[in-house]
Scaffold this active site. Structure first.
Site, short mmCIF file in Angstrom:
data_model
loop_
_atom_site.label_atom_id
_atom_site.label_comp_id
_atom_site.label_asym_id
_atom_site.label_seq_id
_atom_site.Cartn_x
_atom_site.Cartn_y
_atom_site.Cartn_z
N ASP A 148 0.90 -1.25 0.00
CA ASP A 148 0.02 -0.11 -0.24
C ASP A 148 0.74 1.35 -0.02
OD1 ASP A 148 -1.99 -1.92 0.33
OD2 ASP A 148 -2.44 -1.40 2.49
N ASP A 158 -3.25 -3.03 -1.69
CA ASP A 158 -3.25 -4.29 -2.39
C ASP A 158 -4.23 -5.30 -1.62
OD1 ASP A 158 -2.14 -4.99 -0.09
OD2 ASP A 158 -0.30 -5.95 -0.80
N ASP A 201 1.98 30.65 -3.37
CA ASP A 201 2.99 31.34 -4.41
C ASP A 201 4.20 31.17 -4.65
OD1 ASP A 201 2.90 33.72 -6.26
OD2 ASP A 201 4.22 34.82 -4.73
N GLU A 241 9.00 33.74 -8.32
CA GLU A 241 9.86 33.48 -9.44
C GLU A 241 11.13 34.19 -9.38
OE1 GLU A 241 6.80 34.46 -9.33
OE2 GLU A 241 5.47 33.12 -10.52
N TYR A 292 4.86 38.93 -7.68
CA TYR A 292 3.85 39.26 -7.11
C TYR A 292 2.99 37.81 -7.25
CZ TYR A 292 1.91 39.32 -11.95
OH TYR A 292 2.02 38.89 -13.16
N GLU A 336 29.72 37.33 -28.37
CA GLU A 336 29.15 36.09 -28.26
C GLU A 336 29.29 35.12 -29.58
OE1 GLU A 336 25.52 33.58 -26.30
OE2 GLU A 336 25.25 35.79 -27.00
N ASP A 386 21.37 39.30 -29.06
CA ASP A 386 20.29 38.40 -29.03
C ASP A 386 20.22 38.68 -27.37
OD1 ASP A 386 22.24 36.89 -27.58
OD2 ASP A 386 21.44 35.00 -28.76
N SER A 428 20.58 36.79 -24.78
CA SER A 428 21.43 36.02 -23.91
C SER A 428 22.88 36.45 -23.94
CB SER A 428 20.90 34.77 -23.83
OG SER A 428 21.49 34.16 -24.87
N HIS A 457 49.71 155.92 -42.81
CA HIS A 457 49.01 156.77 -44.04
C HIS A 457 48.80 156.19 -45.33
CE1 HIS A 457 53.13 157.88 -45.41
NE2 HIS A 457 52.46 157.99 -46.31
N ASP A 467 52.97 157.31 -37.44
CA ASP A 467 52.70 156.82 -38.80
C ASP A 467 53.25 155.57 -39.11
OD1 ASP A 467 51.84 156.71 -41.45
OD2 ASP A 467 53.36 158.11 -42.09
N SER A 476 56.37 155.63 -49.36
CA SER A 476 55.98 155.54 -48.10
C SER A 476 55.97 153.98 -47.40
CB SER A 476 54.58 156.21 -47.91
OG SER A 476 54.80 157.63 -47.87
N1 ARG Z 1 54.49 160.57 -48.03
C1 ARG Z 1 54.97 160.09 -48.98
C2 ARG Z 1 54.31 158.76 -49.62
O1 ARG Z 1 53.29 158.65 -49.71
C3 ARG Z 1 56.43 159.74 -48.86
C4 ARG Z 1 57.21 161.01 -48.33
C5 ARG Z 1 58.38 160.81 -48.17
N2 ARG Z 1 59.25 162.03 -48.62
C6 ARG Z 1 60.27 162.33 -48.38
N3 ARG Z 1 60.86 163.59 -48.99
N4 ARG Z 1 61.25 161.82 -47.83
O2 ARG Z 1 55.10 158.21 -50.50
#
Ligand code: ARG
Length: 733
Positions: free
Chosen positions: A76, A121, A139, A142, A160, A235, A282, A284, A524, A586, A680
């Site tokens: 048995d 038997d 369970d 795995e 799980y 591999e 592959d 693996s 002048h 002058d 002058s």
């Molecule tokens: N005044 C004058 C002028 O216009 C110049 C006179 C010069 N005169 C002389 N005697 N240094 O050219």
């Protein structure tokens, strides 16, 4: 409870038959020998097939066990098995025969199926009560129990109840097999000329189930060389070529490989600029993978010879496609390409193995002809008038009329930049100023202000210019026999004389050049009273600067001269105490619009250093009337002595004309030599024999007629108004 009863009834009814099978699908249950708890019948066989859902196993244990015992449980027994495996065979009695009874033993099925068979038997000697067993589904963990690598999770396993699932490390993707972790590696583009490519995670084992694609894509003209390095481990299989993992190299339609195993392929010259590398794994295997370096080479270009006076960068023994070289020249040389000068020039090795351009030449920098210097000249210090790099030139001013400002050397060197450079002035030209030596005017400045840097000295440019060299005519008078009235002047002996001329060319007065931009004349001359009875000075009676011009370098009165210079008038300044009724003070100063060029025919007169000694000989020059009422053709001059002031005053007393302290007289008692109308403003000068220099004594002002006996010419006395002249002109000599 009802369920259990029903079940018992079923067992009982089945036990009547000699052999039968019970299918069980519950999560737990109880199995008892037929007739339990009474003794079981002989010659009976029952099989229970327990099936639980996948992911569960079956746990079986006995609460009561009492069977006939026999050698190897021949008679048995209770046999526990799976489809293909006997898990346990039990018989005997719990109390006596411990070896084959289950006792506390728990039988666990490896899978979700378990088959339990009870057999008795025919020859029961005694009565045996059989067994009472329980089973339940338990369970399966795995994650712990999967020894089979083929089926276990690649990276992480999560159990799980009733099952499990896999997940992957960061950067990996779970393959559709829900087990292996692959990587995304199908999109690798390499465009550099060199590089290193490895299997993912190298040198750690490469991921499973992955298809990696690496593209090397270079410009046409390059050829890619592949070289596998150090570790190569893919591999493989002893008989079949690379059935699992492999690397393949695709060049156009050609495929190289598959490669696998532990021996790296030989270097591969693909002869192509575009290469595809395929790597397949592959699900693996744990292999370390591979690493390769690639290098793209192009056609080689011919060797390069640097130009004379130049260099090539980078300097290499070999150049190939795409290599660029920069050609530059030594200091003082420029790259000359297609007649264009440049600092550098770049050429490139083309795919056909030729250079994009010829090597240019290096040309020495040329500063070219130096610029002209106003009032100066340039001389070359280097042979053959070279103007190339490092050549030297020297600027000088037109001596003695002009001097170089700041006394610099005037030496300029042709720089590497192609410009003439002076140590002090840089690329700017020197300045030639009309002038005595700087020691006389500027040296005093320096001593007051302290030493100056070259740059500071340049500031002097904004200061009033040097006084021009004065009273040093290039040409001196030859001794001439005395001429009764006067004599034509020799050209160039009176270079300071100025002609005041109306714009129509009509000369009307004389003057003298002071410094380089002033004319001293008679007040002048610039004041023309329309009413001789009322000589009051009215602004409306003054000549305006635009009414006349100044002519320098003049000899001929009307005929034009080679050396004459016409100059505009900027401003007129009459002596503030000029009195047109008495001709006191002058004297007037005319400022020129621009400076004349000083030369042998144009040179200023010096201002007097001190008062004039009587009896000294002076020379008076002018284009005024000769005593026959005729104008001369050229400049005339007379040489006369200075007359004692008292004598002169007395001579004019009968005429009720005052000879004041601002006037000086000259002439001979017997008359004959005198200035006259038109003279002058013109100069009366004297020679300082010690210095050899001429000084202005007076300007022609007035007289009683011309050349009369016991009358003298009256001149505006410069010494008397020297301060005023210097203030207005800012001249020093
Ligand atoms: N005044 C004058 C002028 O216009 C110049 C006179 C010069 N005169 C002389 N005697 N240094 O050219």
């Amino acid at each position: 409870m009802r369920w259990l009863l029903l079940y018992h009834a079923l067992c009982f009814s089945l036990s009547k038959a000699s052999a039968h099978t019970v299918e069980l699908n519950d999560m737990f249950g109880q199995i008892q020998s037929p007739g339990y708890p009474d003794s079981y019948p002989s010659d009976s066989e029952v099989t229970w097939n327990i099936t639980v859902p996948d992911g569960f196993r079956i746990k079986l244990y006995f609460m009561h066990f009492n069977l006939e015992s026999s050698y190897l449980c021949e008679y048995d027994y209770v046999k526990v098995e799976t489809e293909d495996q006997v898990l346990a065979t039990f018989c005997g009695r719990e109390t006596t025969d411990t070896e084959q009874t289950p006792g506390q033993e728990v039988v666990l099925s490896p899978g979700s199926f378990m088959s339990i068979t009870f057999r008795s038997d025919f020859s029961n000697e005694e009565r045996f009560t059989g067994f009472d067993a329980h089973y339940m589904a338990v369970d399966v963990d795995e994650c712990k129990e999967r020894e089979d690598e083929e089926l276990s999770c690649d990276h992480y396993c999560h159990n799980y109840i009733g099952g499990y699932y896999c997940s992957c490390r960061f950067g990996y993707i779970l393959h559709t097999d829900n087990r292996t972790c692959r990587v995304e590696c199908s999109d690798n583009l390499f465009t550099q000329r060199t590089g290193v490519i490895t299997s993912p995670d190298f040198p750690n084992p490469y991921p499973k189930s992955s298809e990696c694609l690496y593209t090397i894509e270079l410009e046409e003209g390059f050829m890619v060389n592949l070289q596998f390095e150090d570790i190569f481990d893919i591999e493989d299989h002893p008989e079949v070529p690379c059935p699992y993992d492999y690397i393949k190299i695709k060049v156009g339609p050609k495929v190289l490989g598959p490669f696998c195993g532990e021996k790296a392929p030989e270097p591969i010259n693909t002869q192509s600029h575009s290469v595809l590398i395929l790597f397949h794994s592959d699900n693996s295997g744990e292999n370390r993978g591979w690493r390769l370096s690639y290098r793209a080479a192009g056609n080689e270009c011919p060797e390069l010879q640097p130009p004379v006076h130049g260099k090539i960068e980078p300097s290499q023994a070999k150049y190939s496609f795409k290599d660029q070289v920069l050609i530059s020249c030594d200091t003082g040389y420029k790259v000359l390409k297609d007649n264009v000068e440049m600092d550098t020039f770049q050429i490139e090795c083309l795919k056909d193995g030729t250079w994009s351009n010829k090597i240019p030449t290096c040309k020495i920098v040329d500063c070219r002809a130096p610029g002209e210097l106003e009032h100066g000249l340039v001389t070359f210090s280097t042979r053959n008038n070279l103007t190339t790099y490092k050549s030297e030139i020297r600027y000088s001013c037109q001596e003695p009329y002009y001097k170089m400002l700041n006394n610099i050397t005037g030496i300029y060197t042709c720089s590497a930049q192609g410009v003439w450079m002076n140590k002090v002035l840089g690329r700017s030209l020197p300045t030639c100023l009309p002038g005595t030596s700087p020691s006389k005017s500027f040296a005093s400045w320096f001593s007051i202000q302290g030493p100056r840097t070259p740059v500071q000295s340049l500031i002097c440019l904004s200061l009033p210019p040097l006084d021009a060299v004065c009273g040093l005519p290039k040409f001196s008078r030859k001794l001439m026999a005395r001429i009764f009235n006067g004599r034509p002047a020799q050209q160039g002996t009176t270079p300071w004389i100025a002609m005041l001329s109306h714009l129509n060319g009509q000369p009307f007065c004389g003057g003298s050049l002071l410094g380089s931009s002033w004319i001293v004349t008679a007040a002048h001359c610039l004041h023309q009273s329309l009413d001789p009875e009322d000589p009051t000075l009215r602004n409306s009676d003054l000549l305006s600067p635009s009414d006349f011009k100044i002519i320098l370098g003049k000899h001929w009165r009307l005929q034009s001269d080679e050396n004459e210079q016409h100059l505009g008038v900027k401003h007129i300044t009459l002596h503030p105490q000029y009195d047109p009724s008495t001709f006191e003070n002058d004297v007037a100063l005319v400022e020129l619009l621009e400076s004349p060029v000083l030369n042998a025919f144009v040179m200023p007169i010096c201002l007097p250093e001190g008062p004039q000694q009587e009896g000294a000989m002076v020379i008076v020059s002018g284009w005024g009337k000769q005593f026959l009422q005729r104008f001369p053709e050229t400049l005339m001059e007379i040489e006369i002595p200075i007359v004692d002031h008292d004598t002169c005053q007395k001579a004019y007393a009968p005429l009720k004309k005052k000879v004041t302290r601002d006037m000086i007289c000259a002439g001979e008692k017997e008359g004959g030599k005198d200035a006259c109308a038109g003279d002058s403003g013109g100069p009366m000068v004297t020679l300082n024999r010690e210095r050899g220099q001429w000084y202005l004594v007076g300007t022609v002002s007035w007289g009683d007629d011309c050349g009369k006996k016991d009358r003298y010419g009256v001149y505006s006395y410069i010494h008397h108004n020297k301060d005023w002249i210097q203030r207005v002109t800012r001249l020093r000599n």
